[in-house]
Write a protein that holds these residues in place. Structure first.
Motif, PDB file in Angstrom:
ATOM      1  N   THR A  88       0.828  -1.206   0.000  1.00  0.00           N
ATOM      2  CA  THR A  88       0.000   0.000   0.000  1.00  0.00           C
ATOM      3  C   THR A  88       0.859   1.252   0.000  1.00  0.00           C
ATOM      4  OG1 THR A  88      -1.799  -1.120   1.169  1.00  0.00           O
ATOM      5  CG2 THR A  88      -1.761   1.286   1.273  1.00  0.00           C
ATOM      6  N   LEU A  89       1.854   1.283   0.864  1.00  0.00           N
ATOM      7  CA  LEU A  89       2.717   2.450   0.961  1.00  0.00           C
ATOM      8  C   LEU A  89       3.613   2.583  -0.268  1.00  0.00           C
ATOM      9  CD1 LEU A  89       3.754   2.253   4.726  1.00  0.00           C
ATOM     10  CD2 LEU A  89       2.071   3.780   3.682  1.00  0.00           C
ATOM     11  N   LYS A  90       4.134   1.474  -0.754  1.00  0.00           N
ATOM     12  CA  LYS A  90       5.003   1.556  -1.930  1.00  0.00           C
ATOM     13  C   LYS A  90       4.224   2.024  -3.153  1.00  0.00           C
ATOM     14  CE  LYS A  90       8.579  -0.769  -4.581  1.00  0.00           C
ATOM     15  NZ  LYS A  90       9.423  -1.961  -4.763  1.00  0.00           N
ATOM     16  N   THR A  91       2.978   1.564  -3.285  1.00  0.00           N
ATOM     17  CA  THR A  91       2.149   2.001  -4.404  1.00  0.00           C
ATOM     18  C   THR A  91       1.937   3.509  -4.353  1.00  0.00           C
ATOM     19  OG1 THR A  91       1.025  -0.126  -4.576  1.00  0.00           O
ATOM     20  CG2 THR A  91      -0.115   1.788  -5.489  1.00  0.00           C
ATOM     21  N   ASP A  92       1.751   4.041  -3.161  1.00  0.00           N
ATOM     22  CA  ASP A  92       1.603   5.488  -2.989  1.00  0.00           C
ATOM     23  C   ASP A  92       2.816   6.215  -3.554  1.00  0.00           C
ATOM     24  OD1 ASP A  92       2.259   8.037  -1.362  1.00  0.00           O
ATOM     25  OD2 ASP A  92       0.150   7.718  -0.857  1.00  0.00           O
ATOM     26  N   LEU A  93       4.012   5.753  -3.219  1.00  0.00           N
ATOM     27  CA  LEU A  93       5.233   6.406  -3.681  1.00  0.00           C
ATOM     28  C   LEU A  93       5.427   6.237  -5.187  1.00  0.00           C
ATOM     29  CD1 LEU A  93       7.797   5.602  -0.839  1.00  0.00           C
ATOM     30  CD2 LEU A  93       6.195   7.514  -1.049  1.00  0.00           C
ATOM     31  N   ILE A  94       5.043   5.091  -5.716  1.00  0.00           N
ATOM     32  CA  ILE A  94       5.175   4.848  -7.151  1.00  0.00           C
ATOM     33  C   ILE A  94       4.263   5.778  -7.940  1.00  0.00           C
ATOM     34  CG2 ILE A  94       4.683   3.190  -8.998  1.00  0.00           C
ATOM     35  CD1 ILE A  94       5.613   0.978  -7.056  1.00  0.00           C
ATOM     36  N   LEU A  95       3.011   5.870  -7.526  1.00  0.00           N
ATOM     37  CA  LEU A  95       2.043   6.674  -8.269  1.00  0.00           C
ATOM     38  C   LEU A  95       2.404   8.153  -8.228  1.00  0.00           C
ATOM     39  CD1 LEU A  95      -1.242   4.839  -7.215  1.00  0.00           C
ATOM     40  CD2 LEU A  95      -0.102   4.763  -9.440  1.00  0.00           C
ATOM     41  N   ARG A  96       2.868   8.632  -7.100  1.00  0.00           N
ATOM     42  CA  ARG A  96       3.309  10.025  -7.021  1.00  0.00           C
ATOM     43  C   ARG A  96       4.630  10.212  -7.765  1.00  0.00           C
ATOM     44  NH1 ARG A  96       3.003  10.861  -0.656  1.00  0.00           N
ATOM     45  NH2 ARG A  96       4.023  12.864  -1.110  1.00  0.00           N
ATOM     46  N   GLY A  97       5.488   9.200  -7.689  1.00  0.00           N
ATOM     47  CA  GLY A  97       6.793   9.297  -8.319  1.00  0.00           C
ATOM     48  C   GLY A  97       6.736   9.341  -9.832  1.00  0.00           C
ATOM     49  N   ALA A  98       5.670   8.779 -10.424  1.00  0.00           N
ATOM     50  CA  ALA A  98       5.546   8.827 -11.880  1.00  0.00           C
ATOM     51  C   ALA A  98       5.533  10.260 -12.381  1.00  0.00           C
ATOM     52  CB  ALA A  98       4.270   8.104 -12.327  1.00  0.00           C
ATOM     53  N   MET A  99       5.073  11.172 -11.535  1.00  0.00           N
ATOM     54  CA  MET A  99       5.098  12.590 -11.892  1.00  0.00           C
ATOM     55  C   MET A  99       6.362  13.275 -11.384  1.00  0.00           C
ATOM     56  SD  MET A  99       2.500  15.687 -10.918  1.00  0.00           S
ATOM     57  CE  MET A  99       2.830  17.346 -11.563  1.00  0.00           C
ATOM     58  N   CYS A 100       6.698  13.069 -10.119  1.00  0.00           N
ATOM     59  CA  CYS A 100       7.699  13.943  -9.514  1.00  0.00           C
ATOM     60  C   CYS A 100       8.974  13.248  -9.039  1.00  0.00           C
ATOM     61  CB  CYS A 100       7.084  14.766  -8.394  1.00  0.00           C
ATOM     62  SG  CYS A 100       6.200  13.851  -7.135  1.00  0.00           S
ATOM     63  N   GLU A 101       9.215  12.006  -9.460  1.00  0.00           N
ATOM     64  CA  GLU A 101      10.526  11.406  -9.232  1.00  0.00           C
ATOM     65  C   GLU A 101      11.412  11.845 -10.398  1.00  0.00           C
ATOM     66  OE1 GLU A 101      13.586   9.731  -7.411  1.00  0.00           O
ATOM     67  OE2 GLU A 101      11.565   9.810  -6.551  1.00  0.00           O
ATOM     68  N   ARG A 102      12.457  12.542 -10.091  1.00  0.00           N
ATOM     69  CA  ARG A 102      13.266  13.208 -11.110  1.00  0.00           C
ATOM     70  C   ARG A 102      13.814  12.241 -12.158  1.00  0.00           C
ATOM     71  NH1 ARG A 102      18.227  16.381  -8.663  1.00  0.00           N
ATOM     72  NH2 ARG A 102      16.557  16.843  -7.186  1.00  0.00           N
ATOM     73  N   TRP A 103      13.557  12.529 -13.422  1.00  0.00           N
ATOM     74  CA  TRP A 103      14.078  11.767 -14.556  1.00  0.00           C
ATOM     75  C   TRP A 103      13.807  10.276 -14.413  1.00  0.00           C
ATOM     76  CZ3 TRP A 103      14.456  15.422 -17.761  1.00  0.00           C
ATOM     77  CH2 TRP A 103      15.042  16.638 -17.454  1.00  0.00           C
ATOM     78  N   ASN A 104      12.604   9.910 -14.002  1.00  0.00           N
ATOM     79  CA  ASN A 104      12.287   8.499 -13.815  1.00  0.00           C
ATOM     80  C   ASN A 104      12.133   7.791 -15.162  1.00  0.00           C
ATOM     81  OD1 ASN A 104       9.272   8.297 -14.588  1.00  0.00           O
ATOM     82  ND2 ASN A 104       9.277  10.016 -13.160  1.00  0.00           N
ATOM     83  N   SER A 105      11.979   6.480 -15.122  1.00  0.00           N
ATOM     84  CA  SER A 105      11.990   5.654 -16.331  1.00  0.00           C
ATOM     85  C   SER A 105      10.832   5.930 -17.267  1.00  0.00           C
ATOM     86  CB  SER A 105      11.963   4.169 -15.934  1.00  0.00           C
ATOM     87  OG  SER A 105      10.761   3.866 -15.230  1.00  0.00           O
ATOM     88  N   GLU A 106       9.802   6.593 -16.786  1.00  0.00           N
ATOM     89  CA  GLU A 106       8.602   6.840 -17.591  1.00  0.00           C
ATOM     90  C   GLU A 106       8.626   8.176 -18.307  1.00  0.00           C
ATOM     91  OE1 GLU A 106       3.772   7.103 -16.791  1.00  0.00           O
ATOM     92  OE2 GLU A 106       5.092   6.059 -15.411  1.00  0.00           O
ATOM     93  N   LEU A 107       9.443   9.087 -17.830  1.00  0.00           N
ATOM     94  CA  LEU A 107       9.440  10.444 -18.359  1.00  0.00           C
ATOM     95  C   LEU A 107      10.002  10.476 -19.774  1.00  0.00           C
ATOM     96  CD1 LEU A 107       8.842  13.429 -17.643  1.00  0.00           C
ATOM     97  CD2 LEU A 107      11.242  13.615 -16.956  1.00  0.00           C
TER      98      LEU A 107
END
Length: 656
Positions: A303-322
């Motif tokens: 549950t907690l990791k999913t929270d970080l993943i979903l937010r990280g898709a936008m604001c994790e710097r230079w992530n694999s999806e960007l």
């Protein structure tokens, strides 16, 4: 004359602008001829100087996600605390668009001149970079391709605001006559065809990648992905045979929005399907993939990791999806603090930060946006079988053990906040909800629910409304935009923000996947030759969001099984998927317009909770924040009175 076409003295002073937002470069060029003022050829005398001019070409990029972005506070997705008595932390001008105050005398969000200036500078680089002596031809071609891409991008930015615009195939010479600069607007198909043609010319010479010191420059993948977006816009109802604009005819008798047959409209969607598929294939080549938190190494539950993943898709710097991040938007790290981070919250268990953590909380998310997120079953809450007879979304309910990582146990909130999809909890903060953040790295390991921060914003509590410049506004906050790594500390009575900047996502892979699904459905419906791709790509986004695939969700959990089998039903599903997945990423504003759904969405008006309430019963009352008018004229910006007076060949947009 239009100001942008005025005869002006071109100099390399323009090259003083910051170098693509990648490094702070505010020094004037030191290459000045002995004879006096610098001239355009001086900007291309050396590679190091020409590189600055390339930076100038990038500097006109709209600063998405900031105070100048109409798709933030000009939309129905975020609401400003109005009236605020200060604009110090964030401009109040875009909220004028949301409230129906747009006008042709003072045009809010008017970057007409700036974008045309950017187009001229791109032409200057294309025309002159071959003069640079200390560059090889391959690099010169690459720079020209970047400038050509940016020229196409600036045209697109003008088109999505004003519709049909004057296309600048090549900037006019400095000795152009008055009549030459009195240009006409080109028909909408001519506008889009020019943009797509320029992208086709640029893509072959674009770089495959750049080093991390030059992230933000245009690559092949960006070229393909942006072409896919342009193609989908060109095919969308606002631009593709829009009969609402059929009477927009200029003084030459040219119809700017020609009527089309259904076959002609579908040709645009076929082009979009092909463009999206090519873009996805290009992204696959360089291993762009949906962000799954591969860099999150904490020991924590799903549950907690999913929270970080979903937010990280936008604001994790230079992530694999960007695919494309806007480095023009992170200036001074305001992107997630003063801009979107105005939601920075006061946590109950940090009373020492009473003043600091309330920050400049001045933005809220309307109730209707909170309602749009799915139930935990991946369907709209209105059709979830578990939320039917006797279910009242506004009924008070206490947080329980089952939802302890989403809701504070024993705290009174409403049923609306129960049993929702993970994106609801990852993207929204609210009274009684949990907010993962404000912890040290060590504290994220083996995290228990009581250590996850909680928000309480009813009157008398820590995050309540505290004046004209401090929210909450509606009762919901855009948590998604605030990186979990950010920390706020109080020192000497001031607020210190340890801020994690990130490039604002212009395009990421989930966006591209959903564009592809949309284009397929518009071309052939959900049961055509590309149906496998349609469901595969929308389901890939849903799988990452931890909700069932489309068919399972609707067949097993909805009151309308098989809804996805019609083009109309699938269209609604895709549209809502985009609204949920891309929330607060400057997409909803433009999507609603290109789909011609403005009156339907905006006339729902802006509601929130009664933020003046102290008890749960008083707080959780649906309360009108403001009415949001929307007319046919609001689909496009007005051309300013100034421009019309200086160029009588321009005609005003419909309704203005």
């Amino acid at each position: 004359m239009i100001k942008i076409f005025n005869k002006i003295k071109i100099s390399v002073m323009a090259a003083v602008v910051a170098l693509m937002g990648l490094t702070a470069c505010n020094d004037y060029l030191d290459v000045v001829p002995d004879g006096g003022d610098p001239t355009l050829p001086d900007a291309f005398a050396l590679r190091s100087v020409a590189y600055r001019y390339l930076g100038t070409c990038y500097s006109y990029m709209p600063k998405d996600g900031t105070g100048s972005d109409p798709a933030m506070l000009g939309s129905d997705e975020l609401v400003d605390l109005y009236p605020r008595t200060t604009g110090k932390y964030f401009s109040t001008s875009m909220t004028m668009i949301a409230r129906g105050y747009q006008n042709k005398s003072t045009v809010y969000g008017d970057d007409w001149h700036s974008l045309f200036t950017g187009i001229r500078d791109c032409d200057n680089l294309i025309d002159n970079v071959d003069l640079v002596p200390d560059m090889n031809q391959e690099e010169k071609n690459q720079w020209k391709a970047e400038a050509r891409f940016l020229k196409a991008y600036y045209h697109f930015c003008l088109i999505r605001k004003w519709g049909a615009i004057p296309v600048v195939k090549h900037s006019l010479p400095m000795d152009a006559s008055v009549e030459d600069v009195r240009v006409y607007r080109d028909p909408i198909d001519t506008c889009f065809n020019f943009v797509l043609s320029e992208l086709d010319k640029a893509i072959p010479d674009l770089a495959e990648s750049f080093s991390n010191t030059e992230y933000g420059r245009i690559t092949k993948a960006i070229g393909y992905a942006f072409k896919a977006r342009v193609a989908c816009y060109a095919a969308s109802p606002l631009f593709n045979g829009n009969d609402d604009q059929k009477n927009l005819v200029d003084k030459r008798g040219v119809q700017l929005f020609p009527t089309k047959t259904e076959e002609q409209k579908l040709e645009r969607w076929q082009y979009a399907v092909d463009a999206c598929k090519a873009a996805i294939e290009e992204c696959q080549k360089i291993n762009v993939k949906l962000y799954e938190g591969e860099d999150i190494l904490y020991r924590m539950n799903d549950t907690l990791k999913t929270d970080l993943i979903l937010r990280g898709a936008m604001c994790e710097r230079w992530n694999s999806e960007l695919i494309w991040g806007n480095t023009q938007s992170w200036t001074a790290e305001r992107i997630n603090w003063q801009v979107m981070g105005c939601v920075n919250l006061q946590y109950e268990d940090n009373p020492q930060f009473t003043g600091a953590l309330t920050g400049y909380r001045c933005f809220g998310v309307p109730l209707k946006v909170a309602e749009e997120f799915y139930s935990k079953h991946g369907v709209p809450i209105a059709v979830d079988k578990d939320r039917q007879a006797g279910w009242n979304e506004m009924e008070i309910k206490r947080g329980d053990e089952q939802n302890q990582f989403y809701l504070e146990r024993g705290y009174e909130t409403v049923k609306l906040n129960f049993d929702r999809e993970p994106r609801f909890y990852a993207f929204l903060g609210f009274d009684g909800g949990k907010w993962l953040g404000q912890l040290t790295d060590a504290e994220y390991n083996d995290l228990t629910s009581d250590k996850v921060k909680k928000v309480k914003c009813r009157v008398g509590q820590y995050a309540a409304k505290a004046g004209a410049n401090v929210g909450p506004v509606t009762g919901y906050f855009p948590k998604k935009t605030f990186p979990y790594k950010n920390r706020v500390n109080a020192a000497n009575g001031t607020t210190n923000i340890s801020s994690t900047w990130f490039p604002y996502p212009i395009m990421r892979l989930a966006d591209l996947y959903l564009l592809y699904a949309e284009a397929i459905n518009e071309l052939e419906g959900p049961n055509g030759a590309h149906s496998t791709d349609l469901f595969y790509y929308i389901n890939a986004v849903r799988e990452r969001a931890k909700i069932p695939d489309v068919k399972t969700a609707w067949d097993d959990y909805s009151t309308n099984p098989g809804y996805y089998n019609t083009q109309t039903g699938m269209r609604a599903i895709i549209h809502q998927e985009r609204m949920n997945e891309l929330a607060f990423e400057s997409q909803r504003f433009w999507d609603i317009r290109r789909w011609k759904e403005g009156p339907t969405e905006y006339n729902k008006n802006i509601y929130g909770f009664n933020i003046a309430g102290a008890s749960a019963e008083d707080y959780y009352k649906k309360t009108l924040v403001f009415e949001q008018p929307f007319l046919v004229r609001d689909y496009f910006w007005p051309i300013s009175t100034y421009n019309l007076e200086h160029n009588p060949n321009l005609i005003q947009n419909t309704g203005w």
